[in-house]
Design a protein around this motif. Structure first.
Motif, short mmCIF file in Angstrom:
data_model
loop_
_atom_site.label_atom_id
_atom_site.label_comp_id
_atom_site.label_asym_id
_atom_site.label_seq_id
_atom_site.Cartn_x
_atom_site.Cartn_y
_atom_site.Cartn_z
N HIS A 111 35.83 47.50 33.21
CA HIS A 111 34.60 47.49 33.46
C HIS A 111 34.07 48.31 34.49
O HIS A 111 33.31 49.04 34.56
CB HIS A 111 34.34 45.96 33.82
CG HIS A 111 34.40 44.93 32.64
ND1 HIS A 111 34.16 43.68 32.81
CD2 HIS A 111 34.90 45.29 31.53
CE1 HIS A 111 34.45 43.15 31.83
NE2 HIS A 111 34.90 44.02 30.85
N SER A 158 33.09 37.31 31.85
CA SER A 158 33.16 36.76 33.15
C SER A 158 33.62 38.01 34.03
O SER A 158 34.41 39.01 33.18
CB SER A 158 34.60 35.88 33.36
OG SER A 158 34.04 34.75 32.61
N HIS A 159 33.28 38.10 35.22
CA HIS A 159 33.69 39.13 36.07
C HIS A 159 34.16 38.94 37.49
O HIS A 159 33.67 38.15 37.96
CB HIS A 159 32.65 40.45 36.08
CG HIS A 159 31.84 40.50 35.14
ND1 HIS A 159 32.25 41.56 34.17
CD2 HIS A 159 30.67 39.98 34.38
CE1 HIS A 159 31.51 41.67 33.00
NE2 HIS A 159 30.49 40.78 33.35
N PRO A 160 35.48 39.38 37.84
CA PRO A 160 35.84 39.21 39.07
C PRO A 160 35.24 40.34 39.89
O PRO A 160 35.73 41.41 40.04
CB PRO A 160 37.43 39.43 38.97
CG PRO A 160 37.51 40.27 37.69
CD PRO A 160 36.21 40.14 36.69
N MET A 199 30.54 49.77 36.03
CA MET A 199 30.31 48.55 36.86
C MET A 199 30.82 48.46 38.34
O MET A 199 31.65 47.68 38.64
CB MET A 199 30.89 46.99 36.08
CG MET A 199 30.30 45.99 36.29
SD MET A 199 30.95 44.36 35.35
CE MET A 199 29.16 44.39 34.51
N CYS A 228 33.28 45.44 39.51
CA CYS A 228 34.17 44.23 38.92
C CYS A 228 35.55 44.77 39.01
O CYS A 228 35.72 46.08 38.74
CB CYS A 228 33.61 44.39 37.37
SG CYS A 228 34.64 43.43 36.60
N ASN A 237 37.94 43.72 36.93
CA ASN A 237 38.41 44.00 35.67
C ASN A 237 38.07 45.43 35.80
O ASN A 237 37.09 46.07 35.13
CB ASN A 237 37.68 43.36 34.65
CG ASN A 237 37.97 43.85 33.04
OD1 ASN A 237 38.69 44.92 32.87
ND2 ASN A 237 37.74 43.05 32.10
CU LIG Z 1 33.68 42.89 34.44
#
Ligand SMILES: [Cu+2]
Lengths: 200, 602
Positions: B590, B527-529, B595, B585, B587
């Motif tokens: 990431h 999952s990615h915020p 990302m 992202c 996170n």
């Molecule tokens: Cu992420």
């Protein structure tokens, strides 16, 4: 004007730096050492044996990637890209930066195979291709963070062939970068993590 | 006796191979809880980091008895006169590109007569010193080294007002990069999360500055000025330099965003709170929306960490999944208590990560208690919603109102009910009661409360800029479409198969344009915020399903919790300013591993 030119021109000194005393002492750092990075005995493409931590990592600034000779597409592109990076870094490679490409298929990538490979790309001194015991190399791969949490993906060795680990062991400073970024961008990242030693 | 316990405690990072090397018997492993009865290795506390299959067991943090210390309240930052700033008044310029270039602020200027002009001349001036400091995470512990704004974790709170532009001077007083050992790079680029900010003050990842302790670097004075216009989006079309008040933001935060090192530096402590007020959300509970104010308006930053035996935060530098801590902090204190008066409070809940997702609830020891959710990503909602829990992904914010006057129990806990075992994100398992993070103790007699009681008077707040959802959908249909896939490629976090390249803008967007972006996550593992800089967006649909009025996606957002195998369609606007921005992202591990994308407004 880039950072180097700025310094060369003496502007940095002219701008009267205000150095403040550190308010807090730097936290003590216990080296990860061979405990973490392992002292796995690896063989270079030139047939020399070395302990990974003690001989190759300790007190060095390094650029590390994983590669295998049978992988034609991504690995060859990465190697080609790193040849350009080595070119741009010039004589820093082998002097204050060491490049290591570790085999993802050590059973097949013997020192001779790796030597061929390095010659094919006209790799210059300061950049070593490494092979060794598969289990030890695998552990090394995990320790250096070239791994996937998903076992299925982790088993796909192509997944580990496109990243670079850039770091300085003495400072425990580590970053990761995409191995296929444009060489100029990569050198930018490398210079940020491992700034060139300055002639004063 | 076998020294298996010592073996386990000694090495900082370990995996299955190491456990095997330690020659632990199955029985010993069972005793240590490393092995389940089926023989699978289980993740212990500590960093739940790299692969489950090769569990790298970081030893758990030292013991910390909960509820031993009050939760710190963030001090409010005081302005200075511009001439009092270290190195003199701001001169209308700022540094970008690793401090390699000096340019003019887009929206304010300084002239030789000593006055500030331009569209949004700053009316208040601040300066903050980012430095290493000792921080006590727990009263029974020794000090920990942090890097903080003014030497604090979290940094101070800025109370800002719409229509009152400010200038903040960020001084880098971190240790010299030649001497600093361990995680963190002593350079930073401060991003004010969800503000409508000119590019050169946005904290773009490449606009980092070096420390004054590296005087040979390009920026020997080690500071950068950032201009925050505090203006509602949309002033260009309205032609009023005020903008659209329905675009008001309220609970913002600031943090380091420097390229490749954001996660390390955020984990070092470089986060803080910025709250924005206007004539509706006034900061005075007798006026405007009459929300709990003053000492009853309490921002709380949540962060999770692992500490070593010397109480120093541990960061797994070789983990690119996302690191989790086993100690939960609220405003820099591990499991603090907070004494409250029997009345209403506004709590602003911030999750600064780096990789933990929360589901907050109030628990009195027997049951979960209702509260009011009044915002989403810090943006006040059209109306207060009664909730029993709220999801807060990394970087998201939720403001809530809790009425301790109506709660019977004198002791209530804020708990995290969301289970998360690794950096991949939560799997949806909701815990009962969950992990308690703050203990609220109700003390003293009833006190005056001028805030609105949403039980009695419906609390109506910001109307949405596009209240007619059908009309918004019609506009979306005409807008330019782009798709961004957040996925993993060749061992790295990527967007559309590419890793972040600060030199490459993947979209060039006309100022004032409207676009529809589809944010996709085809991977079922992660999952990615996802956070977009610059302007709030509206979520049009999730997995093809139109956003319903009752959904947490309804409202203005700057961070999208993007779960496995999801596609979220958002309506984006690019008003008032030009320059380079990013989407990434949140996170932050990431983000650092690629990302992120750069997009330019032209
Ligand atoms: Cu992420």
């Amino acid at each position: 004007m880039n950072r180097r030119a700025f310094v060369k021109a003496g502007l940095a000194a002219a701008a009267a730096p205000l150095a403040l005393p550190l308010t807090a002492q730097t936290a003590t750092f216990t080296s990860r050492g061979a405990n973490y990075f392992t002292d796995a005995v690896v063989t270079t493409h030139e047939g020399r044996q070395a302990r990974f931590y003690t001989d190759l990592l300790k007190n060095r600034r390094v650029i590390i990637n994983f590669v295998f000779v049978g992988c034609t597409d991504i690995c060859d592109s990465v190697t080609q890209n790193l040849v350009a990076v080595q070119e741009l870094l010039g004589d820093r490679v082998g002097r204050d930066i060491f490049m290591y490409s570790i085999s993802l298929l050590p059973d097949f990538d013997t020192p001779e195979v790796l030597k061929d490979y390095a010659e094919r790309f006209a790799v210059k001194p300061g950049w070593s291709f490494l092979t060794g015991q598969p289990a030890e190399i695998d552990l090394l791969r995990w320790r250096l963070g070239f791994a996937d949490i998903d076992p299925e993906r982790d088993a796909n060795i192509f997944e580990h062939a496109a990243m670079l680990r850039i770091g300085e062991e003495r400072l425990d400073r580590w970053a990761m970068a995409a191995a296929l970024l444009a060489p100029e961008s990569l050198v930018g990242t490398i210079n940020r993590v491992l700034p060139p030693p300055r002639a004063l | 006796m076998p020294d298996w316990k010592d073996k386990l405690a000694l090495v900082a990072q370990r995996n299955r191979q190491e456990i095997v090397n330690a020659k632990l018997s199955r029985r010993e492993m069972m005793r240590l809880g490393l092995l389940t009865s089926t023989g699978a290795l289980v993740a212990k506390s500590g960093l739940s980091s790299r692969a489950f299959a090769q569990v790298p067991l970081t030893p758990p943090s030292p013991i910390s008895t909960p509820w031993m210390q009050p939760m710190p309240v963030l001090p409010i930052k005081a302005p200075l006169s511009p001439s009092a700033l270290t190195h003199g008044h701001p001169d209308g310029t700022t540094l970008i590109d690793g401090a390699g270039r000096r340019i003019n602020h887009q929206l304010c200027a300084y002239d030789s007569t000593g006055t500030y002009s331009g569209k949004f001349p700053p009316k208040k001036f601040y300066e903050t010193f980012v430095r290493e400091a000792d921080w006590k995470f727990h009263p029974s512990w020794g000090p920990s080294k942090i890097w903080g704004f003014d030497g604090m974790y979290p940094g101070p709170r800025y109370n800002a007002y719409y229509g009152e532009p400010i200038m903040v001077r960020f001084h880098n007083r971190l240790p010299s990069r030649a001497k600093h050992v361990g995680f963190g790079l002593p350079e930073f680029s401060v991003h004010l999360h969800n503000a409508h900010t000119p590019s050169e003050s946005d904290g773009n990842p490449v606009d980092f500055i070096n420390s004054v302790n590296d005087p040979n670097e390009v920026n020997p004075l080690g500071f950068k000025d950032q201009h925050y216009p505090n203006v509602y989006a949309g002033y260009t079309k309205l032609n009023d330099l005020r903008g659209d008040p329905s675009e008001a933001l309220s609970s913002l935060w600031y943090h380091d965003h420097t390229i490749d090192f954001t996660a390390q530096n955020v984990y070092k402590g470089m986060v803080g709170v910025y709250t924005l007020f206007d004539d509706k959300d006034t900061g005075d509970e007798t006026t405007g929306y009459r929300l709990p104010s003053g000492e009853f308006d309490v921002p709380i930053m949540f962060g999770d960490f692992v500490f070593d035996r010397n109480y120093q935060p541990v960061f797994d530098l070789f983990n690119s999944d996302g690191i989790l801590g086993d100690k939960f902090c609220a405003n820099g204190a591990i499991q603090p208590y907070f004494n409250v008066k029997p009345r209403r409070y506004r709590f602003r809940l911030y999750n600064h990560g780096p990789a933990r997702w929360y589901d907050f609830a109030l628990y009195d020891g027997q049951k979960f208690l209702p509260f009011w959710q009044i915002s989403s990503d810090g943006n006040l909602l059209p109306q207060a919603l009664m909730k029993s829990k709220v999801d807060v992904a990394v970087a998201e914010r939720v403001d809530i109102i809790v009425d301790f006057g109506k709660i019977q129990s004198s002791r209530v806990y804020l708990v995290n009910r969301l289970e998360q075992l690794d950096g991949r994100g939560p799997r949806g398992n909701i815990l009962t009661p969950g992990t308690p993070i703050i203990q609220f103790n109700k003390v003293g007699p009833p006190v005056r409360d001028n805030s609105i009681d949403p039980m009695v008077t419906p609390l109506r707040m910001r109307t949405l800029p596009d209240p007619d959802f059908a009309a918004l959908l019609a506009r979306a249909e005409r807008a330019k479409k782009r798709t961004f896939r957040f996925d993993r490629t060749n061992g790295a976090w990527a967007v559309n198969g590419k890793l972040f390249d600060p030199k490459e803008a993947i979209a060039r967007i006309d100022q004032e344009a409207e676009e529809v972006w589809t944010i996709e996550n085809q991977d079922d593992g992660w999952s990615h915020p996802v956070h977009m800089h610059f302007e709030e967006h509206r979520i049009l649909s999730r997995n093809g399903k139109r956003t319903s009025v009752t959904s947490s996606d309804y409202g203005r957002k700057d961070t999208i919790p993007l779960y496995r195998r999801e596609a979220v369609e958002v309506f984006m606007r690019f008003r008032d300013m030009k320059g380079r921005y990013v989407m990434h992202c949140h996170n932050v591990i990431h983000e650092d591993s690629g990302m992120m994308v750069r997009w330019d407004i032209v």
